[in-house]
Design a protein around this motif. Structure first.
Motif, mmCIF file in Angstrom:
data_model
loop_
_atom_site.group_PDB
_atom_site.id
_atom_site.type_symbol
_atom_site.label_atom_id
_atom_site.label_comp_id
_atom_site.label_asym_id
_atom_site.label_seq_id
_atom_site.Cartn_x
_atom_site.Cartn_y
_atom_site.Cartn_z
ATOM 1 N N GLY A 207 0.846 -1.179 0.000
ATOM 2 C CA GLY A 207 0.000 0.000 0.000
ATOM 3 C C GLY A 207 0.885 1.232 0.000
ATOM 4 N N TRP A 208 0.341 2.346 -0.382
ATOM 5 C CA TRP A 208 1.123 3.586 -0.517
ATOM 6 C C TRP A 208 1.705 4.032 0.819
ATOM 7 C CZ3 TRP A 208 -1.554 8.967 -0.978
ATOM 8 C CH2 TRP A 208 -0.593 9.971 -1.173
ATOM 9 N N HIS A 209 0.915 3.988 1.873
ATOM 10 C CA HIS A 209 1.327 4.593 3.133
ATOM 11 C C HIS A 209 2.490 3.850 3.793
ATOM 12 C CE1 HIS A 209 -2.407 6.572 2.342
ATOM 13 N NE2 HIS A 209 -3.105 5.465 2.541
ATOM 14 N N ILE A 210 2.474 2.526 3.714
ATOM 15 C CA ILE A 210 3.531 1.749 4.371
ATOM 16 C C ILE A 210 4.885 1.990 3.727
ATOM 17 C CG2 ILE A 210 3.378 -0.363 2.965
ATOM 18 C CD1 ILE A 210 3.657 -0.188 6.821
ATOM 19 N N GLU A 211 4.877 2.375 2.456
ATOM 20 C CA GLU A 211 6.131 2.613 1.744
ATOM 21 C C GLU A 211 6.964 3.686 2.446
ATOM 22 O OE1 GLU A 211 4.427 1.642 -2.761
ATOM 23 O OE2 GLU A 211 4.949 3.697 -2.206
#
Length: 468
Positions: A207-211
């Protein structure tokens, strides 16, 4: 005076005190490279470059991390539309982004991690969240963050979970709550086959946020000084970063700095809205990159910019006045050795990076320098020149900087040539716009006779010094 910065988390301007004396760690959310960059993106780069340069000027050592998101929903959609590998699209746009950063004299980051290069770190962070009871695996290989498990969720943006809608960043496959957001997205039949990685929960992608949480931790540790980004990232992206990082036991960012957006009309500049202006189109109109940087750096970073052609051209004229003084003064007393900045400039910069007030000091000093030039006062000329160059160096706008074609060893005519060629190309563009092909060809032929080769490209004219 201590540097004071607005902190989104506390909604106040407060003293910035580095976690480690003498050192500053910064993580800036970089771009998702699904398309070429536009000047709205470049505002972010310029604003945080000014922050970094000011910290360096004050003697601090800065570790500056700016990531690149090279896999996400938008890039994969482009991949399907264009029938090209997602990584090819991302790489192509990264090259354009790097070119524009260089054109605007943005310092290269200390580290520039790619999301696809840090899958292992993401897995480790997700596993920690699962073990701590803040995340759960669902069917189809999805893993979600349990929003209600983190009591402080919404504190950064001032939103309450009770008022929030579904996260909308993944299919609701066995979500416990619609507000939960995806940490890992299981493989889907309608996405490119090569955009998946193995994980303990099955094939999929992050997911975008965990990156960003994983990359910030990898390069800056469990806790760091400043997290930056656009105001539009406050929710949900930065809110989610805080939740997953702190839920995993990390201190994460101590200070949150957000810049305002650059709008075109009533809307923010956005590829999805189709209302973007890029650097190439401005250069084609005769605006130089240094003038674009001046335009982007002039307003306070927390002030919204409402783009107009007139405002940009006014900024270009203002910068040319600065440039003119620097070159005239350098012809009289030499380039000088810029050192300290005037106290009023330092006060402005320490006051939440008030570049507008700082540039007022630059213009006041130039007026003093012009008076000294008129009087033939070499000491006054030298004092004004070194002060102006010191201030412009902090802002990345020194006309004698090699990035703009300057030459510390002596007088260099390249900035003058740049200005003249830009003027000629603007006249040519105007002639082409009114379909006066003869006039447009005449401008091109005159440039050629002067040794300037003009090449028309899909992104606008390019010029080089060539054979007569």
């Amino acid at each position: 005076m201590t540097l004071r910065l607005y902190d989104t988390a506390t909604r106040s301007v407060r003293d910035f005190v580095p976690m480690t004396p003498g050192q500053v760690s910064i993580y800036l959310c970089g771009l998702t490279v699904q398309s070429p960059p536009h000047i709205g993106h470049l505002r972010s780069a310029v604003n945080y470059d000014v922050l970094r340069r000011w910290l360096l000027h004050t003697g601090l050592e800065v570790t500056f991390v700016r990531n690149v998101t090279d896999v996400d929903d938008k890039i994969l959609q482009k991949s399907l539309e264009q029938k090209r590998p997602f990584w090819a699209i991302a790489f192509e746009n990264r090259l354009l982004l790097d070119r524009d950063y260089r054109s605007l004299n943005v310092l290269a980051p200390t580290y520039e991690p790619l999301a696809t290069g840090h899958i292992t770190e993401m897995h480790e962070l997700i596993q920690t969240l699962i073990e701590r009871g803040h995340a759960y695996a669902a069917s189809g290989g999805d893993v979600y963050f349990d929003v209600l498990s983190y009591a402080a969720y919404g504190a950064l943006s001032g939103q309450k979970p009770a008022d929030m809608r579904s996260a909308g960043d993944a299919p609701d496959r066995d979500k416990r709550d619609g507000r939960d957001f995806a940490l890992w997205k299981g493989v889907k039949a309608d996405e490119p086959d090569d955009a998946t990685w193995s994980s303990p929960w099955g094939e999929g992608r992050p997911g975008w946020h965990i990156e960003c949480s994983a990359m910030a931790r990898r390069y800056l540790g469990d806790e760091f000084d400043i997290h930056g980004g656009g105001l539009d990232l406050t929710f949900p992206h930065h809110e989610n970063e805080i939740a997953q990082s702190k839920a995993a036991g990390l201190g994460f960012a101590r200070h949150w700095v957000h810049h305002a957006l650059l709008n075109l009309g009533e809307s923010k500049m956005s590829k999805s809205l189709g209302n973007v202006i890029d650097l190439d189109s401005l250069v084609e109109q005769g605006i130089r990159p240094v003038e674009v940087r001046y335009y982007l750096a002039s307003p306070h970073y927390r002030s919204r910019i409402d783009y107009t052609d007139e405002a940009l051209r006014e900024a270009a004229v203002a910068y040319r006045r600065i440039e003119g003084f620097v070159h005239r003064a350098a012809e009289v007393v030499g380039n000088g050795r810029p050192k300290a900045v005037p106290p009023a400039f330092a006060d402005a910069m320490n006051d939440d990076l008030n570049t507008s007030a700082a540039l007022a000091v630059v213009h006041d000093t130039i007026r003093e320098g012009n008076t000294a030039l008129a009087a033939g006062d070499e000491a006054g000329i030298r004092g004004a020149l070194t002060a102006v160059r010191a201030m412009l160096g902090v802002l990345g706008l020194d006309p004698l900087d090699q990035a703009w074609g300057g030459n510390e060893g002596g007088n260099d005519l390249k900035p003058v040539v740049d200005s003249l060629v830009a003027l000629a190309l603007e006249q040519r563009a105007q002639a082409r716009a009114r379909k006066d092909w003869a006039a447009a060809d005449s401008v091109r032929d005159q440039l050629k006779n002067a040794g300037i080769q003009v090449e028309d490209t899909p992104t606008g004219p390019r010029w080089t010094v060539g054979e007569h």
